[in-house]
Write a protein that holds these residues in place. Structure first.
Motif, PDB file in Angstrom:
ATOM      1  N   LEU A  40      31.520   3.627  18.054  1.00  0.00           N
ATOM      2  CA  LEU A  40      31.718   4.111  16.689  1.00  0.00           C
ATOM      3  C   LEU A  40      31.593   2.981  15.689  1.00  0.00           C
ATOM      4  N   ARG A  41      31.105   3.283  14.526  1.00  0.00           N
ATOM      5  CA  ARG A  41      31.122   2.329  13.424  1.00  0.00           C
ATOM      6  C   ARG A  41      32.376   2.622  12.610  1.00  0.00           C
ATOM      7  N   TRP A  42      33.330   1.724  12.660  1.00  0.00           N
ATOM      8  CA  TRP A  42      34.563   1.953  11.900  1.00  0.00           C
ATOM      9  C   TRP A  42      34.983   0.676  11.251  1.00  0.00           C
ATOM     10  N   PRO A  43      35.217   0.601   9.935  1.00  0.00           N
ATOM     11  CA  PRO A  43      35.098   1.771   9.068  1.00  0.00           C
ATOM     12  C   PRO A  43      33.685   2.325   9.126  1.00  0.00           C
ATOM     13  N   LEU A  44      33.564   3.564   8.743  1.00  0.00           N
ATOM     14  CA  LEU A  44      32.313   4.276   8.986  1.00  0.00           C
ATOM     15  C   LEU A  44      31.084   3.545   8.467  1.00  0.00           C
ATOM     16  N   ARG A  45      31.176   2.949   7.349  1.00  0.00           N
ATOM     17  CA  ARG A  45      30.034   2.230   6.787  1.00  0.00           C
ATOM     18  C   ARG A  45      30.534   1.127   5.876  1.00  0.00           C
ATOM     19  N   ASN A  46      29.696   0.130   5.717  1.00  0.00           N
ATOM     20  CA  ASN A  46      29.912  -0.860   4.682  1.00  0.00           C
ATOM     21  C   ASN A  46      29.653  -0.124   3.372  1.00  0.00           C
ATOM     22  N   PRO A  47      30.523  -0.260   2.375  1.00  0.00           N
ATOM     23  CA  PRO A  47      30.317   0.485   1.115  1.00  0.00           C
ATOM     24  C   PRO A  47      28.961   0.246   0.468  1.00  0.00           C
ATOM     25  N   LYS A  48      28.317  -0.877   0.778  1.00  0.00           N
ATOM     26  CA  LYS A  48      27.016  -1.163   0.183  1.00  0.00           C
ATOM     27  C   LYS A  48      25.893  -0.418   0.894  1.00  0.00           C
ATOM     28  N   GLU A  49      26.164   0.070   2.111  1.00  0.00           N
ATOM     29  CA  GLU A  49      25.164   0.848   2.843  1.00  0.00           C
ATOM     30  C   GLU A  49      25.309   2.311   2.460  1.00  0.00           C
ATOM     31  N   SER A  50      24.243   3.053   2.589  1.00  0.00           N
ATOM     32  CA  SER A  50      24.340   4.474   2.274  1.00  0.00           C
ATOM     33  C   SER A  50      24.540   5.270   3.560  1.00  0.00           C
ATOM     34  N   MET A  51      25.232   6.374   3.424  1.00  0.00           N
ATOM     35  CA  MET A  51      25.409   7.287   4.547  1.00  0.00           C
ATOM     36  C   MET A  51      24.105   8.067   4.713  1.00  0.00           C
ATOM     37  N   PRO A  52      23.857   8.567   5.927  1.00  0.00           N
ATOM     38  CA  PRO A  52      22.658   9.396   6.090  1.00  0.00           C
ATOM     39  C   PRO A  52      22.764  10.637   5.200  1.00  0.00           C
ATOM     40  N   PRO A  53      21.657  11.117   4.689  1.00  0.00           N
ATOM     41  CA  PRO A  53      21.733  12.292   3.816  1.00  0.00           C
ATOM     42  C   PRO A  53      22.168  13.525   4.597  1.00  0.00           C
ATOM     43  N   MET A  54      22.913  14.380   3.927  1.00  0.00           N
ATOM     44  CA  MET A  54      23.281  15.643   4.557  1.00  0.00           C
ATOM     45  C   MET A  54      22.156  16.635   4.338  1.00  0.00           C
ATOM     46  N   HIS A  55      21.882  17.427   5.362  1.00  0.00           N
ATOM     47  CA  HIS A  55      20.828  18.437   5.283  1.00  0.00           C
ATOM     48  C   HIS A  55      21.398  19.810   4.955  1.00  0.00           C
ATOM     49  N   TYR A  56      22.700  19.976   5.149  1.00  0.00           N
ATOM     50  CA  TYR A  56      23.379  21.251   4.937  1.00  0.00           C
ATOM     51  C   TYR A  56      22.698  22.387   5.699  1.00  0.00           C
ATOM     52  N   LEU A  57      22.488  22.123   6.986  1.00  0.00           N
ATOM     53  CA  LEU A  57      21.888  23.108   7.878  1.00  0.00           C
ATOM     54  C   LEU A  57      22.922  23.534   8.916  1.00  0.00           C
ATOM     55  N   ARG A  58      22.682  24.684   9.533  1.00  0.00           N
ATOM     56  CA  ARG A  58      23.552  25.161  10.607  1.00  0.00           C
ATOM     57  C   ARG A  58      23.384  24.254  11.824  1.00  0.00           C
ATOM     58  N   MET A  59      24.371  24.283  12.699  1.00  0.00           N
ATOM     59  CA  MET A  59      24.372  23.433  13.887  1.00  0.00           C
ATOM     60  C   MET A  59      23.080  23.593  14.693  1.00  0.00           C
ATOM     61  N   GLU A  60      22.643  24.826  14.900  1.00  0.00           N
ATOM     62  CA  GLU A  60      21.440  25.088  15.683  1.00  0.00           C
ATOM     63  C   GLU A  60      20.203  24.494  15.006  1.00  0.00           C
ATOM     64  N   GLU A  61      20.164  24.584  13.682  1.00  0.00           N
ATOM     65  CA  GLU A  61      19.037  24.019  12.930  1.00  0.00           C
ATOM     66  C   GLU A  61      19.034  22.489  13.033  1.00  0.00           C
ATOM     67  N   MET A  62      20.220  21.884  13.021  1.00  0.00           N
ATOM     68  CA  MET A  62      20.309  20.422  13.149  1.00  0.00           C
ATOM     69  C   MET A  62      19.871  19.983  14.539  1.00  0.00           C
ATOM     70  N   THR A  63      20.233  20.745  15.570  1.00  0.00           N
ATOM     71  CA  THR A  63      19.812  20.415  16.930  1.00  0.00           C
ATOM     72  C   THR A  63      18.284  20.403  17.011  1.00  0.00           C
ATOM     73  N   ALA A  64      17.651  21.416  16.430  1.00  0.00           N
ATOM     74  CA  ALA A  64      16.179  21.495  16.428  1.00  0.00           C
ATOM     75  C   ALA A  64      15.573  20.354  15.608  1.00  0.00           C
ATOM     76  N   LEU A  65      16.142  20.068  14.439  1.00  0.00           N
ATOM     77  CA  LEU A  65      15.630  19.003  13.582  1.00  0.00           C
ATOM     78  C   LEU A  65      15.722  17.641  14.278  1.00  0.00           C
ATOM     79  N   ARG A  66      16.853  17.371  14.899  1.00  0.00           N
ATOM     80  CA  ARG A  66      17.020  16.093  15.595  1.00  0.00           C
ATOM     81  C   ARG A  66      16.065  15.991  16.790  1.00  0.00           C
TER      82      ARG A  66
END
Length: 172
Positions: A40-66
């Motif tokens: 795990l990366r903890w703390p989750l991120r260095n504040p200067k780094e950006s988090m990955p963008p959210m896609h706001y997709l359903r779990m099944e759609e994210m599985t297919a996208l990944r």
């Protein structure tokens, strides 16, 4: 303003909740799930780094996208480097089913905390959408398209709702 004793009580309760949050499930997680905690990366991120963008997709759609992204990466590089400790993240619904498949002794509370534990692991490995999908039913009182499962906000243990709300805030 809350009294000093009340704030201390809340602090102790929060500490107990977080300890319980990590250890509550009687289901023994498969070794890849267990070993993914160490990366795990903890703390989750260095504040200067950006988090990955959210896609706001359903779990099944994210599985297919990944899956598509992995295939594209493998095709362009000729290899598909995968850490064994994160393979379980490729299909979160399957992982959840497998985790409780032969465990009829887990209570609903243990199940709920196990789901929240998975969401922390997912979030710490940049699976933000999947973490969001898992915590939303516990932390939001209305049905949302991206939620994984029915709304549990009103009928879950207050500690579960509190932990889920905290994780949800980490997602955003």
């Amino acid at each position: 303003a809350p009294s000093k004793a009340r704030r201390r009580s809340r602090s102790i309760q929060s500490e107990i909740t977080m300890k319980t949050f990590v250890t509550m499930t009687s289901a023994t997680p498969p070794n890849p799930i267990f070993s993914s905690a160490s990366s795990l990366r903890w703390p989750l991120r260095n504040p200067k780094e950006s988090m990955p963008p959210m896609h706001y997709l359903r779990m099944e759609e994210m599985t297919a996208l990944r899956g598509k992204k992995r295939a594209a990466t493998a095709a362009s590089s000729g290899t598909e480097p995968r850490r064994k400790s994160v393979e379980w993240m490729d299909d979160v619904p399957q992982t959840i089913s497998a985790l409780f498949e032969n465990d009829s002794s887990s209570s609903q509370l243990q199940h709920d905390y196990a789901i929240l534990s998975l969401s922390i692991l997912l979030l710490g490995h940049d699976y933000t959408d999947e973490a969001h999908a898992l915590v939303t039913p516990y932390s939001w009182p209305e049905e949302i398209y991206t939620s994984y499962g029915p709304v549990r906000y009103g009928n879950s243990d207050p500690g579960v709702v509190s932990a889920a709300t905290y994780i949800h805030s980490l997602v955003h």
